[in-house]
Design a protein around this motif. Structure first.
Motif, mmCIF file in Angstrom:
data_model
loop_
_atom_site.group_PDB
_atom_site.id
_atom_site.type_symbol
_atom_site.label_atom_id
_atom_site.label_comp_id
_atom_site.label_asym_id
_atom_site.label_seq_id
_atom_site.Cartn_x
_atom_site.Cartn_y
_atom_site.Cartn_z
ATOM 1 N N PHE A 50 3.031 -8.178 8.802
ATOM 2 C CA PHE A 50 1.477 -7.798 9.100
ATOM 3 C C PHE A 50 0.796 -8.114 7.643
ATOM 4 C CE2 PHE A 50 3.129 -3.581 9.422
ATOM 5 C CZ PHE A 50 1.313 -2.134 9.132
ATOM 6 N N VAL A 51 -0.290 -8.044 7.931
ATOM 7 C CA VAL A 51 -1.604 -7.698 6.429
ATOM 8 C C VAL A 51 -2.248 -6.647 7.053
ATOM 9 C CG1 VAL A 51 -1.351 -10.587 5.820
ATOM 10 C CG2 VAL A 51 -2.803 -9.744 7.400
ATOM 11 N N THR A 52 -2.856 -6.069 6.536
ATOM 12 C CA THR A 52 -3.815 -4.729 6.434
ATOM 13 C C THR A 52 -5.367 -4.965 5.250
ATOM 14 O OG1 THR A 52 -2.050 -2.997 7.613
ATOM 15 C CG2 THR A 52 -4.390 -2.503 6.636
ATOM 16 N N LEU A 61 -2.095 -5.811 2.030
ATOM 17 C CA LEU A 61 -2.514 -4.401 2.029
ATOM 18 C C LEU A 61 -3.594 -4.800 1.071
ATOM 19 C CD1 LEU A 61 -4.054 -2.093 3.032
ATOM 20 C CD2 LEU A 61 -2.600 -1.019 1.263
ATOM 21 N N TYR A 62 -4.590 -5.319 1.447
ATOM 22 C CA TYR A 62 -5.878 -5.286 0.887
ATOM 23 C C TYR A 62 -6.855 -4.224 0.813
ATOM 24 C CZ TYR A 62 -5.148 -9.747 1.285
ATOM 25 O OH TYR A 62 -4.713 -11.109 1.573
ATOM 26 N N ILE A 63 -7.150 -3.586 -0.221
ATOM 27 C CA ILE A 63 -8.097 -2.264 -0.331
ATOM 28 C C ILE A 63 -9.422 -2.704 -0.784
ATOM 29 C CG2 ILE A 63 -8.398 0.034 -1.091
ATOM 30 C CD1 ILE A 63 -5.273 0.283 -1.150
ATOM 31 N N ILE A 108 -1.044 9.553 -4.482
ATOM 32 C CA ILE A 108 -0.525 9.029 -3.056
ATOM 33 C C ILE A 108 1.055 7.986 -3.948
ATOM 34 C CG2 ILE A 108 -0.280 7.680 -1.688
ATOM 35 C CD1 ILE A 108 -3.401 7.952 -1.307
ATOM 36 N N TYR A 109 0.047 7.569 -4.952
ATOM 37 C CA TYR A 109 0.417 6.608 -5.967
ATOM 38 C C TYR A 109 2.665 7.023 -6.297
ATOM 39 C CZ TYR A 109 1.673 2.057 -8.529
ATOM 40 O OH TYR A 109 1.824 0.649 -9.707
ATOM 41 N N PRO A 110 2.928 8.109 -7.015
ATOM 42 C CA PRO A 110 4.040 7.860 -7.679
ATOM 43 C C PRO A 110 5.157 7.372 -6.348
ATOM 44 C CG PRO A 110 2.636 9.167 -8.493
ATOM 45 C CD PRO A 110 1.947 8.752 -7.788
ATOM 46 N N PHE A 111 4.814 7.871 -4.825
ATOM 47 C CA PHE A 111 5.050 8.172 -3.557
ATOM 48 C C PHE A 111 5.624 6.501 -2.973
ATOM 49 C CE2 PHE A 111 3.875 12.373 -3.796
ATOM 50 C CZ PHE A 111 4.649 13.237 -3.458
ATOM 51 N N ILE A 112 4.792 5.668 -3.424
ATOM 52 C CA ILE A 112 5.182 4.650 -3.173
ATOM 53 C C ILE A 112 6.179 3.502 -3.613
ATOM 54 C CG2 ILE A 112 3.774 2.122 -3.335
ATOM 55 C CD1 ILE A 112 1.191 3.385 -3.299
ATOM 56 N N LYS A 145 2.772 -5.401 -2.911
ATOM 57 C CA LYS A 145 2.107 -6.426 -1.390
ATOM 58 C C LYS A 145 0.814 -4.937 -1.998
ATOM 59 C CE LYS A 145 6.274 -6.321 0.664
ATOM 60 N NZ LYS A 145 7.413 -5.185 1.811
ATOM 61 N N ILE A 146 0.351 -4.586 -2.519
ATOM 62 C CA ILE A 146 -1.213 -3.937 -2.230
ATOM 63 C C ILE A 146 -2.179 -4.524 -3.263
ATOM 64 C CG2 ILE A 146 -2.000 -1.162 -2.876
ATOM 65 C CD1 ILE A 146 0.094 -0.185 -2.397
#
Length: 256
Positions: free
Chosen positions: A154-156, A191-193, A207-211, A218-219
């Protein structure tokens, strides 16, 4: 059980059972069979999932059978604990649902469902951390159940218009990220932010280091002035939410 025995058992299983759509790639098909045989010996619930799910766990670990099996077996244990009824009752997440913070409608040009997460509708001070975790699982289960035939991702669109410190929930974000990556691997397609305010970058740095590496690819952060053209590259106007210049109204996920 050694690798040769696993291959033999996997071949026998393939002859007896229908484990979902045939996986065309020979290497992936072979590794799925081996992993299924290994995991089935440790947890009989392995029989309840199709080959595509096992392949998603494999892909999340770059086709490393040992690492993927460890992740998958943890998932089966987690599922029994988190989803003892097989689903999350809406009565258990009534507060989070009432804010209509996640919507789902339409699909992109690849046929993947479109989810919109509205950041300023999440207020951790008015919620419960455990309820939010269940809400995340409810959402991912709902998306997975509505996945069109032949699609796995899915896309978010993560919309941060009006997001402020009162919406910031590092613990909640990390819990959601962990659930997505460890229990629903290879489900997120993109994922589009969008509309990200400058103050959000403070939270993003935490958050970023945990991705994981696969998810990071995909972000995409989208500039406001390029928002509609960027989304239209992957989403037809008839399927794009109306708040981004498309034709579809937002639909809260519980109403889909």
């Amino acid at each position: 059980m050694d690798k040769k025995e696993c291959k033999q058992e996997a071949a026998a299983t393939a002859e007896k059972d229908n484990n979902g759509p045939l996986i065309e790639d020979e290497i992936e098909r072979s590794k799925v069979g081996i992993m299924r045989a290994l995991c089935d010996r440790q947890d009989p619930a392995t029989k309840e999932v199709d080959d595509l799910m096992i392949r998603r766990f494999l892909r999340a670990r770059d086709l490393d059978i040992e690492k993927a099996s460890t992740l998958f077996l943890k998932y089966l244990t987690w599922k029994r604990s988190m989803l003892p009824k097989g689903h999350i009752p809406e009565s258990e997440i009534a507060n989070d649902l009432s804010h209509k913070k996640v919507c789902m409608q339409g699909h992109d040009k690849s046929g993947r469902p479109i989810v919109v997460a509205i950041g300023n509708r999440h207020n951790p001070s008015k919620g419960n951390p455990e309820e939010f975790k269940r809400f995340v699982v409810y959402t991912l289960e709902k998306i997975s159940a509505r996945m069109p035939r032949g699609k796995e991702k899915f896309v978010t669109i993560g919309d941060l218009q009006g997001w402020g410190y009162s919406n910031c929930d590092i613990r909640g974000y990390l819990a959601a990220l962990s659930t997505l990556q460890d229990c629903y691997p290879e489900r997120l397609g993109k994922l589009y932010i969008v509309h990200a305010p400058y103050i959000f970058m403070t939270a993003w740095k935490v958050i970023y280091p945990f991705i994981d590496a696969n998810t990071k690819k995909k972000i995409v952060f989208v500039e406001n002035k390029k928002l509609t053209p960027t989304l239209l590259e992957d989403i037809d106007e008839s399927q794009l939410p109306d708040i981004y210049g498309g034709k579809l109204p937002l639909v809260p996920i519980q109403e889909t």
